[in-house]
Scaffold this motif. Structure first.
Motif, PDB file in Angstrom:
ATOM      1  N   ILE A 123      10.603   0.306 -10.243  1.00 17.35           N
ATOM      2  CA  ILE A 123       9.802   1.146  -9.511  1.00 17.35           C
ATOM      3  C   ILE A 123       9.417   0.134  -8.342  1.00 17.35           C
ATOM      4  N   GLU A 124       9.522   0.782  -7.079  1.00 13.25           N
ATOM      5  CA  GLU A 124       9.092  -0.353  -5.941  1.00 13.25           C
ATOM      6  C   GLU A 124       7.859   0.127  -5.368  1.00 13.25           C
ATOM      7  N   LEU A 125       6.809  -0.556  -4.852  1.00 13.50           N
ATOM      8  CA  LEU A 125       5.700  -0.507  -4.019  1.00 13.50           C
ATOM      9  C   LEU A 125       5.733  -0.896  -2.789  1.00 13.50           C
ATOM     10  N   GLN A 126       6.021  -0.084  -1.827  1.00 11.99           N
ATOM     11  CA  GLN A 126       6.172  -0.410  -0.396  1.00 11.99           C
ATOM     12  C   GLN A 126       4.857  -0.702   0.136  1.00 11.99           C
ATOM     13  N   GLY A 127       5.049  -1.562   1.249  1.00 16.02           N
ATOM     14  CA  GLY A 127       3.785  -1.997   2.023  1.00 16.02           C
ATOM     15  C   GLY A 127       3.911  -0.660   3.061  1.00 16.02           C
ATOM     16  N   THR A 128       2.990  -1.126   4.125  1.00 14.63           N
ATOM     17  CA  THR A 128       2.286  -0.144   5.011  1.00 14.63           C
ATOM     18  C   THR A 128       3.538   0.601   5.721  1.00 14.63           C
ATOM     19  N   THR A 129       3.763   1.670   5.611  1.00 13.76           N
ATOM     20  CA  THR A 129       5.095   2.642   6.338  1.00 13.76           C
ATOM     21  C   THR A 129       5.004   2.282   7.466  1.00 13.76           C
ATOM     22  N   GLY A 130       6.287   1.987   8.011  1.00 18.49           N
ATOM     23  CA  GLY A 130       6.459   1.573   9.447  1.00 18.49           C
ATOM     24  C   GLY A 130       6.155   0.226   9.790  1.00 18.49           C
ATOM     25  N   SER A 131       5.710  -0.648   8.890  1.00 17.24           N
ATOM     26  CA  SER A 131       5.564  -2.060   9.304  1.00 17.24           C
ATOM     27  C   SER A 131       6.722  -2.840   9.110  1.00 17.24           C
ATOM     28  N   SER A 132       6.809  -3.808   9.761  1.00 20.64           N
ATOM     29  CA  SER A 132       8.060  -4.880   9.765  1.00 20.64           C
ATOM     30  C   SER A 132       8.180  -5.440   8.177  1.00 20.64           C
ATOM     31  N   PRO A 133       7.130  -5.898   7.436  1.00 19.85           N
ATOM     32  CA  PRO A 133       7.199  -6.353   6.345  1.00 19.85           C
ATOM     33  C   PRO A 133       7.593  -5.459   5.331  1.00 19.85           C
ATOM     34  N   ALA A 134       7.384  -4.362   5.320  1.00 20.79           N
ATOM     35  CA  ALA A 134       7.683  -3.175   4.257  1.00 20.79           C
ATOM     36  C   ALA A 134       9.130  -2.748   4.620  1.00 20.79           C
ATOM     37  N   ASN A 135       9.397  -2.746   5.758  1.00 19.57           N
ATOM     38  CA  ASN A 135      10.812  -2.373   6.045  1.00 19.57           C
ATOM     39  C   ASN A 135      11.897  -3.555   5.796  1.00 19.57           C
ATOM     40  N   ASP A 136      11.326  -4.370   6.116  1.00 19.55           N
ATOM     41  CA  ASP A 136      12.542  -5.578   5.888  1.00 19.55           C
ATOM     42  C   ASP A 136      12.344  -6.233   4.279  1.00 19.55           C
ATOM     43  N   ARG A 137      11.355  -6.211   3.776  1.00 21.39           N
ATOM     44  CA  ARG A 137      11.249  -6.446   2.370  1.00 21.39           C
ATOM     45  C   ARG A 137      11.952  -5.472   1.395  1.00 21.39           C
ATOM     46  N   HIS A 138      12.036  -4.201   1.913  1.00 19.41           N
ATOM     47  CA  HIS A 138      12.935  -3.161   1.111  1.00 19.41           C
ATOM     48  C   HIS A 138      14.279  -3.533   1.363  1.00 19.41           C
ATOM     49  N   THR A 139      14.710  -3.875   2.736  1.00 16.92           N
ATOM     50  CA  THR A 139      16.060  -4.071   3.129  1.00 16.92           C
ATOM     51  C   THR A 139      16.630  -5.320   2.339  1.00 16.92           C
ATOM     52  N   GLY A 140      15.738  -6.245   2.091  1.00 13.43           N
ATOM     53  CA  GLY A 140      16.114  -7.478   1.587  1.00 13.43           C
ATOM     54  C   GLY A 140      16.310  -7.437  -0.085  1.00 13.43           C
ATOM     55  N   PHE A 141      15.495  -6.608  -0.470  1.00 11.11           N
ATOM     56  CA  PHE A 141      15.478  -6.308  -1.991  1.00 11.11           C
ATOM     57  C   PHE A 141      16.776  -5.654  -2.102  1.00 11.11           C
ATOM     58  N   VAL A 142      16.885  -4.486  -1.536  1.00 12.79           N
ATOM     59  CA  VAL A 142      18.039  -3.634  -1.687  1.00 12.79           C
ATOM     60  C   VAL A 142      19.480  -4.481  -1.720  1.00 12.79           C
ATOM     61  N   GLU A 143      19.374  -5.526  -0.688  1.00  7.86           N
ATOM     62  CA  GLU A 143      20.568  -6.434  -0.621  1.00  7.86           C
ATOM     63  C   GLU A 143      20.869  -7.147  -1.825  1.00  7.86           C
ATOM     64  N   GLY A 144      19.804  -7.725  -2.321  1.00  3.06           N
ATOM     65  CA  GLY A 144      19.603  -8.420  -3.465  1.00  3.06           C
ATOM     66  C   GLY A 144      20.137  -8.029  -4.589  1.00  3.06           C
ATOM     67  N   ILE A 145      19.962  -6.640  -4.814  1.00  2.00           N
ATOM     68  CA  ILE A 145      20.451  -6.010  -6.158  1.00  2.00           C
ATOM     69  C   ILE A 145      21.840  -5.334  -5.927  1.00  2.00           C
ATOM     70  N   LYS A 146      22.424  -5.244  -4.684  1.00  2.00           N
ATOM     71  CA  LYS A 146      23.450  -4.418  -4.441  1.00  2.00           C
ATOM     72  C   LYS A 146      24.625  -4.924  -5.374  1.00  2.00           C
ATOM     73  N   ASP A 147      24.788  -6.063  -5.800  1.00  2.00           N
ATOM     74  CA  ASP A 147      25.918  -6.822  -6.877  1.00  2.00           C
ATOM     75  C   ASP A 147      25.547  -6.631  -8.153  1.00  2.00           C
ATOM     76  N   HIS A 148      24.417  -6.066  -8.726  1.00  2.00           N
ATOM     77  CA  HIS A 148      23.872  -5.563 -10.008  1.00  2.00           C
ATOM     78  C   HIS A 148      23.888  -4.395 -10.333  1.00  2.00           C
ATOM     79  N   PRO A 149      24.944  -3.679 -10.723  1.00  2.00           N
ATOM     80  CA  PRO A 149      25.162  -2.444 -10.934  1.00  2.00           C
ATOM     81  C   PRO A 149      24.106  -1.709 -11.983  1.00  2.00           C
ATOM     82  N   ASP A 150      23.412  -2.754 -12.916  1.00  2.00           N
ATOM     83  CA  ASP A 150      22.417  -2.375 -13.831  1.00  2.00           C
ATOM     84  C   ASP A 150      20.907  -2.433 -13.315  1.00  2.00           C
ATOM     85  N   MET A 151      20.853  -3.076 -12.092  1.00  2.00           N
ATOM     86  CA  MET A 151      19.583  -2.621 -11.664  1.00  2.00           C
ATOM     87  C   MET A 151      19.208  -1.913 -10.601  1.00  2.00           C
ATOM     88  N   LYS A 152      18.459  -0.825 -10.823  1.00  2.00           N
ATOM     89  CA  LYS A 152      18.307   0.253 -10.024  1.00  2.00           C
ATOM     90  C   LYS A 152      16.913   0.626  -9.614  1.00  2.00           C
TER      91      LYS A 152
END
Ligand code: GZL
Length: 325
Positions: free
Chosen positions: A168-197
């Protein structure tokens, strides 16, 4: 004939020079005359969490140490008010504006208005939409690498869970750069782990109570969740309260990871409730005033003055609680 040709060529090249100069002027940053003291505007986005308070204190302390005049505004979480705050600083004729933009897009006009008024802008802690360029429209961005923070959080969770997590992901303030980028980085970090969803992702606006409410709702919808990724410690602490209210044990039933490294977050790690927190240093005041001095002296300023952030977990959190904010 020849004379006319020469006249036309000369006028064309003058026009080209004028155009270039005009563009060059439009592309040039406002200058900053070297002075003993400056009138500095600091537009803060809100004061609703320890991170914000620590950032503001670091700016106020550094201004006081230098004897600079600080024009401080707090937008109380409203991007529209923050635009108005910046415009009022422009009207007050500050020398430079430190801006912590609440959201990426709405604050672009404020950056451009300051530039048009010949006032230098330095972005602190958050970025604006890339349509505004560092080194052209504002001097530089002083802050953390949010994409890297998200990636480091994902990497840590992958190691901890052997690449198996229902998140479960709790995102920061919608439209803020930390929220945008922390989501992007996390998705990038789990992309090679098919059992992390990521099974659910919703904003808690970087706030503890909103984070608790959203975590409560998402945990009911996803009772199979094994991990919560919060974009900041405040929301992570809210999620921990939600877990405990639901009779679940944070740290064993559900692993909670986050970002910031605030005092309560480090204490929660020491107490075994929070698993890890990637540091996001809020104490940017000293760096901001150093950049002002260097620019006024004519030194070249990089387009990003990046913070070096640690990662806290049960190996080092306890020893850092005392110095945390
Ligand atoms: C990060 C900063 C974020 C923090 C939150 O630079 O913008 O905003 O991570 C804060 O705690 O609300």
């Amino acid at each position: 004939m020849k004379r006319d040709y020469l006249m036309i060529t000369a006028s064309l090249s003058l026009a080209a020079v004028a155009y270039m100069f005009g563009t060059a002027a439009a592309d040039e940053l406002p200058k900053l005359k070297e002075k003993k003291n400056y009138k500095v505007g600091f537009s803060q986005t809100e004061s609703n969490n320890p991170w914000r308070l620590a950032e503001t204190q670091s700016v106020k302390d550094e201004a006081a140490k230098r004897g600079d005049q600080l024009v401080y505004t707090d937008a109380a979480g409203s991007a529209a008010k923050q635009v108005a705050d910046v415009n009022s600083m422009i009207a007050q004729g500050v020398d430079v504006i430190l801006l912590a933009p609440r959201e990426e897009k709405p604050l672009v006009p404020a950056v451009m208005a300051a530039k048009k008024a010949g006032i230098l802008v330095i972005l602190l802690d958050r970025r604006v939409d890339p349509v505004a360029k560092p080194g052209v429209d504002y001097l530089t961005f002083i802050g953390s690498d949010f994409v890297d923070e998200g990636k480091r959080a994902a990497d840590w969770l992958a190691k901890k869970t052997n690449g198996k997590a229902t998140i479960i992901e709790l995102q920061g303030t919608t439209g803020s750069s930390p929220a945008n980028d922390r989501h992007t980085g996390f998705v990038e970090g789990i992309k090679d782990h098919p059992d992390m969803k990521i099974v659910a992702s919703q904003t808690g606006d970087f706030a503890r109570d909103k984070g608790r409410q959203v975590a409560e709702t998402l945990l009911q919808a996803h009772p199979d969740a094994t991990a919560i990724y919060a974009h900041n410690d405040e929301m992570a602490l809210g999620a921990i309260a939600a877990l405990e209210a639901a009779g679940k044990k944070p740290g064993s039933d559900v692993i909670v990871i986050s970002i910031d490294g605030e005092k309560d977050g480090l204490q929660a790690i020491a107490d075994g409730k929070l698993a890890c927190s990637v540091e996001c240093n809020p104490r940017l005041g000293k760096k901001a005033f150093e950049v002002i001095d260097k620019y006024a002296k004519g030194e070249k300023i990089p387009t990003w003055v990046k913070s070096d952030d640690r990662l806290f977990d049960d190996s080092n959190a306890k020893e850092n609680v005392a110095t945390a904010y």
